[in-house]
Design a protein around this motif. Structure first.
Motif, short mmCIF file in Angstrom:
data_model
loop_
_atom_site.label_atom_id
_atom_site.label_comp_id
_atom_site.label_asym_id
_atom_site.label_seq_id
_atom_site.Cartn_x
_atom_site.Cartn_y
_atom_site.Cartn_z
N LEU A 200 16.13 -0.54 8.50
CA LEU A 200 14.68 -0.71 8.54
C LEU A 200 14.16 -1.29 7.23
CD1 LEU A 200 13.97 2.87 9.90
CD2 LEU A 200 13.82 0.79 11.26
N ASP A 201 13.41 -2.36 7.35
CA ASP A 201 12.74 -2.95 6.20
C ASP A 201 11.30 -3.27 6.61
OD1 ASP A 201 12.16 -4.09 3.77
OD2 ASP A 201 13.10 -6.02 4.24
N PRO A 202 10.51 -2.22 6.82
CA PRO A 202 9.14 -2.42 7.31
C PRO A 202 8.22 -2.97 6.23
CG PRO A 202 9.47 -0.12 6.77
CD PRO A 202 10.81 -0.80 6.59
N PRO A 203 7.05 -3.44 6.61
CA PRO A 203 6.06 -3.83 5.59
C PRO A 203 5.79 -2.64 4.67
CG PRO A 203 5.36 -4.53 7.77
CD PRO A 203 6.55 -3.65 7.97
N TYR A 204 5.48 -2.94 3.43
CA TYR A 204 5.25 -1.88 2.45
C TYR A 204 3.79 -1.46 2.45
CZ TYR A 204 9.86 -2.85 0.39
OH TYR A 204 11.20 -3.01 0.17
N ILE A 205 3.55 -0.19 2.60
CA ILE A 205 2.20 0.34 2.54
C ILE A 205 1.63 0.09 1.14
CG2 ILE A 205 0.77 2.42 2.68
CD1 ILE A 205 2.89 3.61 4.50
N GLY A 206 0.42 -0.41 1.12
CA GLY A 206 -0.24 -0.63 -0.16
C GLY A 206 0.11 -1.94 -0.83
N ARG A 207 1.01 -2.72 -0.22
CA ARG A 207 1.32 -4.04 -0.75
C ARG A 207 0.99 -5.08 0.32
NH1 ARG A 207 4.12 -4.81 -5.22
NH2 ARG A 207 5.34 -6.54 -4.41
N HIS A 208 1.53 -6.29 0.20
CA HIS A 208 1.18 -7.37 1.10
C HIS A 208 1.53 -7.01 2.55
CE1 HIS A 208 0.47 -11.62 2.10
NE2 HIS A 208 1.40 -11.43 3.00
N THR A 209 0.53 -7.02 3.45
CA THR A 209 0.78 -6.59 4.82
C THR A 209 0.36 -7.61 5.87
OG1 THR A 209 -1.34 -5.43 4.82
CG2 THR A 209 0.62 -4.13 4.29
N ASP A 210 -0.04 -8.82 5.49
CA ASP A 210 -0.41 -9.79 6.50
C ASP A 210 0.66 -10.87 6.66
OD1 ASP A 210 -0.97 -10.76 4.00
OD2 ASP A 210 -2.91 -11.64 4.52
N TYR A 211 1.91 -10.45 6.47
CA TYR A 211 3.07 -11.32 6.71
C TYR A 211 3.02 -11.87 8.12
CZ TYR A 211 7.72 -11.22 8.93
OH TYR A 211 8.80 -11.46 9.74
N PHE A 212 2.67 -11.06 9.10
CA PHE A 212 2.39 -11.59 10.43
C PHE A 212 1.31 -10.77 11.14
CE2 PHE A 212 3.08 -12.52 14.96
CZ PHE A 212 2.87 -13.89 14.91
N ASN A 213 1.39 -9.46 11.02
CA ASN A 213 0.35 -8.62 11.59
C ASN A 213 0.15 -7.40 10.69
OD1 ASN A 213 2.69 -7.26 12.17
ND2 ASN A 213 2.65 -7.73 14.35
N SER A 214 -0.80 -6.58 11.03
CA SER A 214 -1.16 -5.47 10.14
C SER A 214 -0.13 -4.35 10.20
CB SER A 214 -2.54 -4.93 10.52
OG SER A 214 -2.52 -4.41 11.83
N TRP A 215 -0.10 -3.55 9.14
CA TRP A 215 0.79 -2.39 9.07
C TRP A 215 0.01 -1.29 8.37
CZ3 TRP A 215 4.99 -0.96 11.48
CH2 TRP A 215 5.77 0.10 10.98
N LYS A 216 -0.39 -0.31 9.16
CA LYS A 216 -1.24 0.76 8.66
C LYS A 216 -0.41 2.00 8.36
CE LYS A 216 -5.07 -0.98 11.47
NZ LYS A 216 -6.00 -0.68 12.58
N GLU A 217 -1.03 2.95 7.67
CA GLU A 217 -0.33 4.18 7.34
C GLU A 217 0.08 4.95 8.59
OE1 GLU A 217 -0.64 8.00 4.32
OE2 GLU A 217 -2.23 6.50 4.37
#
Length: 297
Positions: A200-217
């Protein structure tokens, strides 16, 4: 147990797609700390650039991403629609036009891509001509990274480098039983069994999250709960701390795992705050860790 992992990767292969958070520097750190026999599938629900997959090279893999452009790109390499010769010719043609017209041509190409949404070669062109190696889309799904101000970007040597990267991964892909899918992470990991290993290498919370879609807590918490209940082995790449703050989510949501730390420096990012030293963690299901050093509490 037979050992597919851990092992040393003698030469780290760099993929043709660039995106923030790419794990090129962490490949040997990842490969050295996971214990897995390779009997099942390697499952990656956040494929990104594909750098971990292309270097670990499991015999069988199920990999996915919600970014349809990345998945289509690798599917077209797998099917033979794209190869190194096609890429070289395309970049030579459009590199000349970029050199002649400069940023206007880049923005023309970006507009065309956002209108069509299905051109893998154009996606590669934008990815390698955009600012600072970023991959970013707006809420409408449009690629919105600005030009890198280098109209001479596609020199002969640079095109050759990209074409060679395509050729290297093409040979690897066709030699392995890999499935590339556009899919949500939850759907992908639900297909795992006790012989598989999930990375797993998910988007990082609190860093860049619009790589393709949102990633919330809430997404991150759900991922932790679902993953820890899997029958498969798993490992999570996640940032632990930088000079500004610590990642409380890692401590609170991923407790009970073996934590391996790696300090490194990110070069990708539009601001100085994204170019600092960072401590990254590989959090591993205990029975799949090479050696227990530090447990999260």
């Amino acid at each position: 147990m037979n050992t597919f992992l851990p092992r040393k990767i003698d030469k780290v292969l760099v993929p043709p797609i660039k995106c923030q958070g790419i794990k090129t520097k962490l490949i040997n750190f990842i490969a050295a700390n996971i214990r897995w026999d390779g009997a099942g599938r390697w499952i990656e629900p956040f494929l990104g650039s594909g750098v971990v997959l292309f270097n670990i090279r499991p015999e069988r893999a199920l990999v996915s991403d919600t970014n349809k452009h990345i998945i289509r790109f690798y599917q077209e390499i797998q099917s033979g629609i794209i190869d190194e010769i096609i890429v070289r010719d395309y970049l030579q043609e459009h590199g000349v036009r970029l050199f002649e017209k400069g940023k206007d041509y880049y923005y023309e190409m970006r507009y065309n891509f956002n209108q069509s949404q299905d051109d893998s070669l154009l996606f590669l062109f934008l990815n390698r001509a955009s600012f600072n190696g970023l991959m970013r889309f707006n809420s409408k799904g449009e690629f919105n990274v600005p030009f890198n101000h280098k109209p001479e970007r596609f020199r002969k040597g640079y095109i050759t480098k990209i074409a060679n990267q395509i050729g290297n991964i093409r040979k690897i892909i066709i030699d392995h039983d890999w499935k590339f899918e556009v899919a949500d992470w939850e759907e992908t990991i639900s297909l795992s069994n006790d012989k598989d290993f999930v990375y797993l290498d998910p988007p990082y919370i609190g860093r860049h999250t619009d790589y393709f879609n949102s990633w919330k807590e809430e997404d991150a918490l759900k991922l932790a709960i679902k993953t820890k209940a899997l029958p498969a082995g798993f490992a999570l790449s996640m940032w632990k701390e930088n000079k500004y703050r610590q990642n409380e989510h890692l401590k609170n949501a991923w407790d009970g795992l073996v934590m391996k730390e790696f300090k490194h420096f990110y070069h990708v990012g539009p601001t100085e705050s994204l170019r600092n030293h960072m401590t990254e963690v590989l959090a591993i299901k205990p029975e799949y860790a090479v050696k227990t050093e530090l447990m999260a509490s």
